[in-house]
Design a protein around this motif. Structure first.
Motif, mmCIF file in Angstrom:
data_model
loop_
_atom_site.group_PDB
_atom_site.id
_atom_site.type_symbol
_atom_site.label_atom_id
_atom_site.label_comp_id
_atom_site.label_asym_id
_atom_site.label_seq_id
_atom_site.Cartn_x
_atom_site.Cartn_y
_atom_site.Cartn_z
ATOM 1 N N LEU A 9 0.840 -1.201 0.000
ATOM 2 C CA LEU A 9 0.000 0.000 0.000
ATOM 3 C C LEU A 9 0.872 1.246 0.000
ATOM 4 C CD1 LEU A 9 -2.664 1.549 0.294
ATOM 5 C CD2 LEU A 9 -2.544 1.155 2.773
ATOM 6 N N ASN A 10 1.897 1.264 0.834
ATOM 7 C CA ASN A 10 2.796 2.414 0.906
ATOM 8 C C ASN A 10 3.518 2.621 -0.423
ATOM 9 O OD1 ASN A 10 4.118 4.277 3.180
ATOM 10 N ND2 ASN A 10 5.724 3.649 1.782
ATOM 11 N N PHE A 11 4.017 1.522 -1.009
ATOM 12 C CA PHE A 11 4.734 1.588 -2.278
ATOM 13 C C PHE A 11 3.821 2.103 -3.391
ATOM 14 C CE2 PHE A 11 5.867 -0.447 -6.334
ATOM 15 C CZ PHE A 11 7.156 0.040 -6.496
ATOM 16 N N THR A 12 2.611 1.578 -3.464
ATOM 17 C CA THR A 12 1.667 2.002 -4.499
ATOM 18 C C THR A 12 1.315 3.483 -4.364
ATOM 19 O OG1 THR A 12 0.714 -0.228 -4.522
ATOM 20 C CG2 THR A 12 -0.581 1.540 -5.535
ATOM 21 N N ALA A 13 1.080 3.922 -3.135
ATOM 22 C CA ALA A 13 0.751 5.332 -2.898
ATOM 23 C C ALA A 13 1.896 6.242 -3.342
ATOM 24 C CB ALA A 13 0.439 5.547 -1.419
ATOM 25 N N ASN A 14 3.139 5.827 -3.069
ATOM 26 C CA ASN A 14 4.285 6.646 -3.440
ATOM 27 C C ASN A 14 4.505 6.658 -4.948
ATOM 28 O OD1 ASN A 14 4.927 7.333 -0.771
ATOM 29 N ND2 ASN A 14 6.102 5.466 -0.475
ATOM 30 N N VAL A 15 4.284 5.533 -5.598
ATOM 31 C CA VAL A 15 4.408 5.480 -7.061
ATOM 32 C C VAL A 15 3.385 6.399 -7.720
ATOM 33 C CG1 VAL A 15 4.094 4.006 -9.087
ATOM 34 C CG2 VAL A 15 5.443 3.182 -7.155
ATOM 35 N N ILE A 16 2.163 6.386 -7.214
ATOM 36 C CA ILE A 16 1.111 7.245 -7.775
ATOM 37 C C ILE A 16 1.456 8.717 -7.602
ATOM 38 C CG2 ILE A 16 -1.295 7.970 -7.508
ATOM 39 C CD1 ILE A 16 -1.972 5.060 -6.832
ATOM 40 N N PHE A 60 12.396 12.355 -6.313
ATOM 41 C CA PHE A 60 12.575 11.102 -5.579
ATOM 42 C C PHE A 60 13.693 11.235 -4.551
ATOM 43 C CE2 PHE A 60 14.778 7.043 -5.040
ATOM 44 C CZ PHE A 60 13.732 6.251 -4.598
ATOM 45 N N PHE A 61 14.814 11.843 -4.941
ATOM 46 C CA PHE A 61 15.969 11.968 -4.044
ATOM 47 C C PHE A 61 15.608 12.784 -2.806
ATOM 48 C CE2 PHE A 61 19.558 14.600 -2.644
ATOM 49 C CZ PHE A 61 20.427 13.620 -2.220
ATOM 50 N N PHE A 62 15.058 13.971 -3.008
ATOM 51 C CA PHE A 62 14.758 14.835 -1.867
ATOM 52 C C PHE A 62 13.662 14.249 -0.980
ATOM 53 C CE2 PHE A 62 16.573 18.257 -4.674
ATOM 54 C CZ PHE A 62 17.657 18.540 -3.865
ATOM 55 N N THR A 63 12.651 13.659 -1.597
ATOM 56 C CA THR A 63 11.579 13.060 -0.797
ATOM 57 C C THR A 63 12.107 11.882 0.007
ATOM 58 O OG1 THR A 63 10.014 13.660 -2.550
ATOM 59 C CG2 THR A 63 9.226 12.158 -0.869
ATOM 60 N N LYS A 64 12.983 11.096 -0.605
ATOM 61 C CA LYS A 64 13.568 9.946 0.085
ATOM 62 C C LYS A 64 14.436 10.396 1.256
ATOM 63 C CE LYS A 64 14.629 5.466 0.227
ATOM 64 N NZ LYS A 64 13.616 4.417 0.455
ATOM 65 N N TYR A 69 8.451 9.465 1.970
ATOM 66 C CA TYR A 69 7.773 8.274 1.445
ATOM 67 C C TYR A 69 7.334 7.314 2.540
ATOM 68 C CZ TYR A 69 9.144 9.552 -3.302
ATOM 69 O OH TYR A 69 9.284 10.205 -4.500
ATOM 70 N N ARG A 70 7.639 7.630 3.783
ATOM 71 C CA ARG A 70 7.274 6.727 4.893
ATOM 72 C C ARG A 70 5.903 7.142 5.433
ATOM 73 N NH1 ARG A 70 12.590 6.170 8.566
ATOM 74 N NH2 ARG A 70 11.645 4.142 9.021
ATOM 75 N N SER A 82 7.975 17.071 4.851
ATOM 76 C CA SER A 82 8.986 16.414 4.009
ATOM 77 C C SER A 82 8.630 16.532 2.534
ATOM 78 C CB SER A 82 9.117 14.939 4.398
ATOM 79 O OG SER A 82 9.542 14.797 5.732
ATOM 80 N N GLN A 83 7.374 16.264 2.205
ATOM 81 C CA GLN A 83 6.939 16.359 0.809
ATOM 82 C C GLN A 83 7.036 17.795 0.309
ATOM 83 O OE1 GLN A 83 5.844 13.927 -1.252
ATOM 84 N NE2 GLN A 83 5.111 12.221 -0.027
ATOM 85 N N THR A 84 6.669 18.761 1.156
ATOM 86 C CA THR A 84 6.715 20.169 0.760
ATOM 87 C C THR A 84 8.141 20.616 0.490
ATOM 88 O OG1 THR A 84 4.720 20.668 2.055
ATOM 89 C CG2 THR A 84 6.137 22.521 1.465
#
Length: 458
Positions: A9-16, A60-64, A69-70, A82-84
């Motif tokens: 679920l977490n992976f799918t949400a982050n991919v979207i 991806f780099f900055f969010t990671k 992504y957690r 974090s996302q902002t």
């Protein structure tokens, strides 16, 4: 069985979320920026894909790095922050990339509007996914098993995350295994705190056998083992702990990085340092800088530089840490402490070689002496140079207990890598926006050790 799908679920949400950000930027690139390019600067199909791909890589780099992504792990406010920050930084870097491609300065307004749209989408998306998490995965029903002292402080910390954990009961291991084992099977997870090694090992083996999730407060020796190497010269496994801190190569790379980053930092921060200096001088005509003895690697004493944030006679009654509502702090001091700009002069300490960009925060000799009387292992953090920022600063707070800070600092020393330094530097930027990390100690407290505080797991 449903627990196994949590990561999916977490992976799918982050991919979207990443796909939406990529699609919005691709639309902006093709519709807005490509028409602005001169004919000679326009890219072929693969070149356009490369620009879009680099944007996705930046996001991806900055969010990671910021932990965005957690979604199912961190607080909602942490995820949103974090996302902002990831969107803002990736947008800034991408704008520089677009200007390089165009060989000219193009309007930044479309990218700024895109960033605002991304942030609005991400906030709503994260809230939606978190609500799904709460419905699918309610808080774990947990049992705390402790040793000689009831871990009230730890339980209070865990209870701040009632969205993930639900402490249902606590019990001492002294009740005996015959009573403990049946109790454990009634809960989703157990927390082992301040247990003797023999009892802890016995309970952990039982939990492993029964597939019961186990959380453990580590001892100093546990953290030292994290940096050990596996030795497979014989048919008996061995762990090698070198106990020497960083290697020669690591020290050299770290020093070069310190010099480069300190020089860059001084150039960027110079206007701010000038304004702060003027503000301090205008307020009370006192000295701008505050010099103080601190400890660095191998217990060497050096003079640390800071912008003075307290009144001139703030320590007439002796040394003590800043309290939560400390009347010694000046108005200018409150501002620069809130954003950590009082630490900027330490960039010159780094150039001199007294400090590193990343490492355990330097303690005052007299306060370190008091800590060492209570925690003899406190000297172990002097295996490396003191740092402007550190592992304990991004994962702890100003008023985190000395024993917990020690464990965080040792985690850094035993798990050191250049990538970890880079990550800590980025996370330090995030901490500037988190007020709870700058909380002071209680009033009249000389050190971070509270009266009557028990030290666990030594």
């Amino acid at each position: 069985m449903r627990e196994k799908y949590k990561h999916l679920l977490n992976f799918t949400a982050n991919v979207i979320s990443l796909a939406v950000e990529a699609a919005v930027f691709a639309w902006l690139w093709y519709i807005v920026y490509i028409p602005m390019l001169d004919e000679e600067n326009r890219l072929w199909r693969r070149g356009n894909w490369a620009v879009i791909g680099l944007y996705v890589l930046f996001v991806f780099f900055f969010t990671k790095v910021f932990g965005g992504y957690r979604i199912g792990y961190m607080r909602l406010s942490d995820i949103v922050l974090s996302q902002t920050l990831a969107v803002i930084l990736s947008t800034g870097v991408t704008y520089l990339e677009i200007c390089l491609v165009a060989n000219d300065y193009l309007p930044a307004q479309p990218l700024i509007l895109m960033a605002l749209m991304d942030i609005c989408f991400l906030v709503q998306w994260v809230i939606l996914v978190r609500n799904a998490y709460r419905r699918l995965y309610p808080p774990r029903q947990m049992l705390v098993i402790y040793g000689n002292y009831a871990p009230d402080e730890l339980i209070a910390k865990i209870n701040t995350r009632k969205d993930k954990y639900n402490i249902c009961a606590s019990v001492s291991y002294r009740v005996g295994y015959e009573k403990l084992y049946p109790m454990i099977l009634h809960y989703n997870a157990v927390v082992l705190c301040d247990l003797p090694a023999e009892a802890r090992n016995q309970i952990m083996k039982f939990c492993y056998q029964e597939s019961v999730r186990t959380y453990v407060t580590p001892k100093i020796s546990d953290i030292l083992f994290r940096g050990a190497d596996d030795i497979h010269l014989f048919d008996t496994p061995l762990l090698l702990s070198r106990n020497q801190g960083l290697s020669i190569v690591e020290l050299f790379v770290k020093r070069v990085a310190d010099i480069v980053l300190a020089l860059i930092g001084i150039v960027i921060a110079f206007p701010f340092m000038l304004m702060i200096s003027i503000g301090i001088k205008l307020y009370d005509r006192g000295p701008i800088l505050y010099k103080q003895k601190r400890l660095t690697r191998d217990g060497r004493i050096f003079m640390i530089y800071k912008f003075r944030s307290m009144s001139v006679d703030s320590e007439k009654e002796g040394a003590r840490l800043a309290a939560k509502k400390d009347d010694r702090v000046t108005p200018v001091g409150w501002l620069i402490r809130a954003i950590h700009f009082d630490e900027l002069p330490q960039l010159f300490n780094i150039l001199k070689g007294d400090m590193s960009m990343v490492g355990p925060r330097p303690e005052r000799p007299e306060i370190a002496e008091k800590y060492t009387k209570e925690i003899p292992e406190f000297v172990l953090r002097l295996k490396v140079k003191a740092g402007l920022t550190g592992y304990a600063q991004v994962y702890g707070k100003y008023n985190t207990t000395p024993y917990d800070k020690l464990k965080l600092d040792l985690t850094y020393i035993e798990s050191y890598s250049l990538w970890m330094d880079i990550k800590i530097l980025f996370l330090t930027f995030k901490v500037l926006f988190m007020r709870e990390n700058t909380e002071g100690v209680d009033e009249q407290q000389v050190t971070a050790i509270k009266k009557g505080q028990k030290l666990y797991g030594k």
